[in-house]
Design a protein around this motif. Structure first.
Motif, PDB file in Angstrom:
ATOM      1  N   ARG A  40     -82.163  61.447 -25.228  1.00 26.52           N
ATOM      2  CA  ARG A  40     -81.738  62.361 -24.254  1.00 26.52           C
ATOM      3  C   ARG A  40     -82.650  62.731 -23.092  1.00 26.52           C
ATOM      4  N   ARG A  41     -83.826  63.335 -23.707  1.00 27.91           N
ATOM      5  CA  ARG A  41     -84.777  63.622 -22.804  1.00 27.91           C
ATOM      6  C   ARG A  41     -85.130  62.635 -21.827  1.00 27.91           C
ATOM      7  N   PHE A  42     -85.159  61.240 -22.178  1.00 25.38           N
ATOM      8  CA  PHE A  42     -85.359  60.252 -21.622  1.00 25.38           C
ATOM      9  C   PHE A  42     -84.563  59.937 -20.414  1.00 25.38           C
ATOM     10  N   GLU A  43     -83.517  60.025 -20.748  1.00 25.41           N
ATOM     11  CA  GLU A  43     -82.414  59.962 -19.754  1.00 25.41           C
ATOM     12  C   GLU A  43     -82.218  61.140 -18.677  1.00 25.41           C
ATOM     13  N   GLU A  44     -82.818  62.168 -19.067  1.00 30.32           N
ATOM     14  CA  GLU A  44     -82.807  63.216 -18.053  1.00 30.32           C
ATOM     15  C   GLU A  44     -84.129  62.832 -16.857  1.00 30.32           C
ATOM     16  N   ARG A  45     -85.119  62.669 -17.628  1.00 30.56           N
ATOM     17  CA  ARG A  45     -86.256  62.204 -16.865  1.00 30.56           C
ATOM     18  C   ARG A  45     -86.022  60.914 -15.566  1.00 30.56           C
ATOM     19  N   LEU A  46     -85.187  60.040 -16.248  1.00 32.97           N
ATOM     20  CA  LEU A  46     -84.693  59.101 -15.390  1.00 32.97           C
ATOM     21  C   LEU A  46     -84.006  59.503 -14.388  1.00 32.97           C
ATOM     22  N   ALA A  47     -83.009  60.327 -14.549  1.00 30.59           N
ATOM     23  CA  ALA A  47     -81.957  60.817 -13.561  1.00 30.59           C
ATOM     24  C   ALA A  47     -82.965  61.781 -12.572  1.00 30.59           C
ATOM     25  N   GLU A  48     -83.911  62.396 -12.935  1.00 27.84           N
ATOM     26  CA  GLU A  48     -84.820  63.103 -12.020  1.00 27.84           C
ATOM     27  C   GLU A  48     -85.767  62.298 -11.298  1.00 27.84           C
ATOM     28  N   GLY A  49     -85.481  60.850 -11.772  1.00 30.92           N
ATOM     29  CA  GLY A  49     -86.694  60.011 -10.801  1.00 30.92           C
ATOM     30  C   GLY A  49     -87.945  60.047 -11.420  1.00 30.92           C
ATOM     31  N   GLU A  50     -88.417  60.676 -12.434  1.00 28.16           N
ATOM     32  CA  GLU A  50     -89.489  60.773 -12.697  1.00 28.16           C
ATOM     33  C   GLU A  50     -90.250  59.441 -13.465  1.00 28.16           C
ATOM     34  N   TYR A  51     -89.498  58.561 -13.761  1.00 30.01           N
ATOM     35  CA  TYR A  51     -90.051  57.305 -14.591  1.00 30.01           C
ATOM     36  C   TYR A  51     -89.678  56.060 -13.484  1.00 30.01           C
ATOM     37  N   SER A  52     -89.118  56.267 -12.290  1.00 29.92           N
ATOM     38  CA  SER A  52     -88.388  55.211 -11.550  1.00 29.92           C
ATOM     39  C   SER A  52     -89.415  54.118 -11.368  1.00 29.92           C
ATOM     40  N   ASP A  53     -90.745  54.318 -10.947  1.00 29.10           N
ATOM     41  CA  ASP A  53     -91.627  53.404 -10.541  1.00 29.10           C
ATOM     42  C   ASP A  53     -92.732  53.023 -11.855  1.00 29.10           C
ATOM     43  N   ARG A  54     -92.543  53.653 -13.031  1.00 25.24           N
ATOM     44  CA  ARG A  54     -93.568  53.461 -14.172  1.00 25.24           C
ATOM     45  C   ARG A  54     -93.449  52.297 -14.812  1.00 25.24           C
ATOM     46  N   LEU A  55     -94.508  51.896 -15.442  1.00 28.09           N
ATOM     47  CA  LEU A  55     -94.585  50.969 -16.569  1.00 28.09           C
ATOM     48  C   LEU A  55     -94.101  51.580 -17.842  1.00 28.09           C
ATOM     49  N   LEU A  56     -93.170  51.288 -18.326  1.00 26.13           N
ATOM     50  CA  LEU A  56     -92.539  51.959 -19.337  1.00 26.13           C
ATOM     51  C   LEU A  56     -93.073  51.416 -20.763  1.00 26.13           C
ATOM     52  N   VAL A  57     -93.837  51.911 -21.586  1.00 25.46           N
ATOM     53  CA  VAL A  57     -94.316  51.097 -23.117  1.00 25.46           C
ATOM     54  C   VAL A  57     -93.504  51.871 -24.111  1.00 25.46           C
ATOM     55  N   VAL A  58     -92.648  50.968 -24.584  1.00 23.09           N
ATOM     56  CA  VAL A  58     -91.704  51.711 -26.013  1.00 23.09           C
ATOM     57  C   VAL A  58     -91.542  50.761 -27.151  1.00 23.09           C
ATOM     58  N   HIS A  59     -91.856  51.398 -28.194  1.00 20.97           N
ATOM     59  CA  HIS A  59     -91.647  50.558 -29.469  1.00 20.97           C
ATOM     60  C   HIS A  59     -90.300  49.812 -29.441  1.00 20.97           C
ATOM     61  N   GLY A  60     -90.391  48.524 -30.150  1.00 17.77           N
ATOM     62  CA  GLY A  60     -89.115  47.579 -29.899  1.00 17.77           C
ATOM     63  C   GLY A  60     -87.976  48.218 -30.997  1.00 17.77           C
ATOM     64  N   SER A  61     -88.296  49.158 -31.654  1.00 13.34           N
ATOM     65  CA  SER A  61     -87.372  49.540 -32.771  1.00 13.34           C
ATOM     66  C   SER A  61     -86.490  50.544 -32.063  1.00 13.34           C
ATOM     67  N   ARG A  62     -87.058  51.252 -30.838  1.00 13.68           N
ATOM     68  CA  ARG A  62     -86.152  52.220 -30.182  1.00 13.68           C
ATOM     69  C   ARG A  62     -85.305  51.591 -29.071  1.00 13.68           C
ATOM     70  N   LEU A  63     -84.198  51.185 -29.732  1.00 13.50           N
ATOM     71  CA  LEU A  63     -83.327  50.454 -28.878  1.00 13.50           C
ATOM     72  C   LEU A  63     -82.537  51.224 -27.973  1.00 13.50           C
ATOM     73  N   GLY A  64     -82.470  52.500 -28.237  1.00 10.90           N
ATOM     74  CA  GLY A  64     -81.836  53.603 -27.456  1.00 10.90           C
ATOM     75  C   GLY A  64     -82.368  53.814 -26.189  1.00 10.90           C
ATOM     76  N   ILE A  65     -83.748  53.810 -26.234  1.00 15.35           N
ATOM     77  CA  ILE A  65     -84.454  53.746 -25.056  1.00 15.35           C
ATOM     78  C   ILE A  65     -84.201  52.700 -24.000  1.00 15.35           C
ATOM     79  N   LEU A  66     -84.215  51.515 -24.583  1.00  8.13           N
ATOM     80  CA  LEU A  66     -83.957  50.024 -23.908  1.00  8.13           C
ATOM     81  C   LEU A  66     -82.711  50.326 -23.243  1.00  8.13           C
ATOM     82  N   GLU A  67     -81.539  50.707 -24.078  1.00 13.68           N
ATOM     83  CA  GLU A  67     -80.204  50.830 -23.580  1.00 13.68           C
ATOM     84  C   GLU A  67     -80.133  51.775 -22.512  1.00 13.68           C
ATOM     85  N   ALA A  68     -80.717  52.876 -22.612  1.00 14.40           N
ATOM     86  CA  ALA A  68     -80.765  53.812 -21.501  1.00 14.40           C
ATOM     87  C   ALA A  68     -81.437  53.206 -20.125  1.00 14.40           C
TER      88      ALA A  68
END
Length: 389
Positions: A259-287
């Motif tokens: 949920r917090r990740f989606e909020e930050r995406l919507a705010e444009g905070e992560y738009s140009d970042r290299l996102l490093v995420v554990h492969g088990s966190r499918l919800g982040i990849l889906e978002a």
């Protein structure tokens, strides 16, 4: 200017970037045919085509290729990289298998030929001032041999920077080599003015000008991260160089909730970042995929980590990633190891990545007094710089 020797207090502190800035400044002031570039002692080489038709390829230091191809320099490769010291060179020298007097003569011959045709030469050293001392071709010795003043580049910090400078200044003094000025690189942006004041005064006490301070600039591409982690892109690689060479505006290790990740995406905070995420966190990849499908605003890339096969995203998600063309790779490592590698990584400039080279040149010219580096009047006189230079 005539010519100058660009050296550093150690590896990976901005020597090549400063050299490129000097070449760019010169190209705005004097005719291109009067500019040369020399890497007197190189370590990492590439093969290039010789000028003579039908001649075998030449081996030159990789920085020579970058300088010549980016600026279109008229100097010949055979004069730009006279001495190469690949792995095993020093052992061969100690074993008596290499005649260093011949190496020095090759260097002097290249230097004389280069400056006869191109009187304004940027000479770039290798590592700190003492590198190569075991064979008698350390940077200070080479600067003395060529009769050049030195621009010394060091990394941000106050006491630590001055300590490193003191060691390298002592090596120069032992050879009778004058240090023209110092450039401080990779300074934390919030500390630039403080460092300008304090280091400027400290250097003033020993009569060495501070020519500029460059805030930290890091812009690795997805291709750089792929080489660092020993992996290939699983998404984006087949869609042109713009995906492999895509630069990220920072690295974000995603540890927050979906949920917090989606909020930050919507705010444009992560738009140009290299996102490093554990492969088990499918919800982040889906978002990521949902946000990109709705807005197209994922302009960075994704690395998913994890050593267990069950932690990797399943094929449907991988297929959607490939369809999205978001540059993505899997690093089969623990997230902590990926973090450690990225933290220690310094992306190097290369001939194929013009975007980073152009950004590096603009960065140097915005923060360094090129007139101090150039040291006065170049051959034929220094004209007023073009706007933006």
């Amino acid at each position: 200017m005539r010519s100058v020797f660009v050296a550093a207090t150690r590896q990976h502190v901005g020597k090549s970037t400063t050299s490129l800035g000097l070449l760019a400044a010169l190209s705005s002031r004097v005719p291109l045919e009067s500019i040369g570039y020399l890497k007197p002692v190189g370590q990492q080489h590439v093969e290039v085509q010789a000028a003579a038709e039908g001649a075998p390829p030449l081996r030159v230091d990789k920085d020579c290729r970058l300088a010549k191809e980016y600026f279109g320099l008229r100097c010949e490769y055979k004069h730009m990289s006279p001495v190469l010291m690949p792995r095993g060179f020093t052992k061969s020298y100690v074993d008596g298998e290499i005649d260093m007097e011949r190496q020095k003569q090759a260097l002097l011959h290249a230097w004389e030929a280069l400056r006869a045709a191109h009187p304004n030469v940027v000479v770039e050293g290798t590592g700190h001032m003492g590198v190569g001392s075991i064979v008698g071709l350390d940077n200070a010795a080479v600067a003395k041999l060529l009769g050049l003043e030195v621009v010394l580049v060091c990394e941000g910090g106050l006491g630590s920077a001055f300590d490193e400078l003191s060691l390298n200044l002592a090596v120069c003094a032992a050879q009778g080599v004058k240090v023209r000025c110092v450039v401080l690189n990779r300074v934390q942006p919030a500390k630039v003015e403080m460092m300008r004041d304090y280091l400027g005064r400290a250097l003033g006490r020993i009569g060495v000008p501070l020519a500029g301070l460059e805030p930290f600039l890091a812009a690795p591409s997805m291709g750089d991260f792929a080489k660092l982690l020993g992996q290939r892109l699983i998404s984006g690689e087949g869609h042109g160089e713009e995906h492999v060479l895509r630069h990220c505006g920072g690295v974000q290790f995603v540890t927050c909730s979906v949920r917090r990740f989606e909020e930050r995406l919507a705010e444009g905070e992560y738009s140009d970042r290299l996102l490093v995420v554990h492969g088990s966190r499918l919800g982040i990849l889906e978002a990521c995929l949902r946000h990109h499908a709705q807005t197209g605003e994922i302009r960075g890339g994704v690395i998913f980590t994890g050593t267990r096969h069950s932690w990797a995203p399943d094929e449907p998600i991988l297929a959607r990633l490939r369809e999205s063309r978001i540059p993505t790779m899997h690093a089969p490592l623990e997230t902590t190891e990926v973090a450690e590698r990225i933290q220690k990584f310094t992306a190097k400039l290369n001939a194929t990545d013009r975007q980073r080279t152009e950004a590096a040149i603009r960065h140097v010219q915005a923060h360094v007094d090129m007139d101090v580096l150039l040291g006065g009047t170049a051959a034929g006189g220094l004209a007023s710089p073009r706007r933006g230079v």
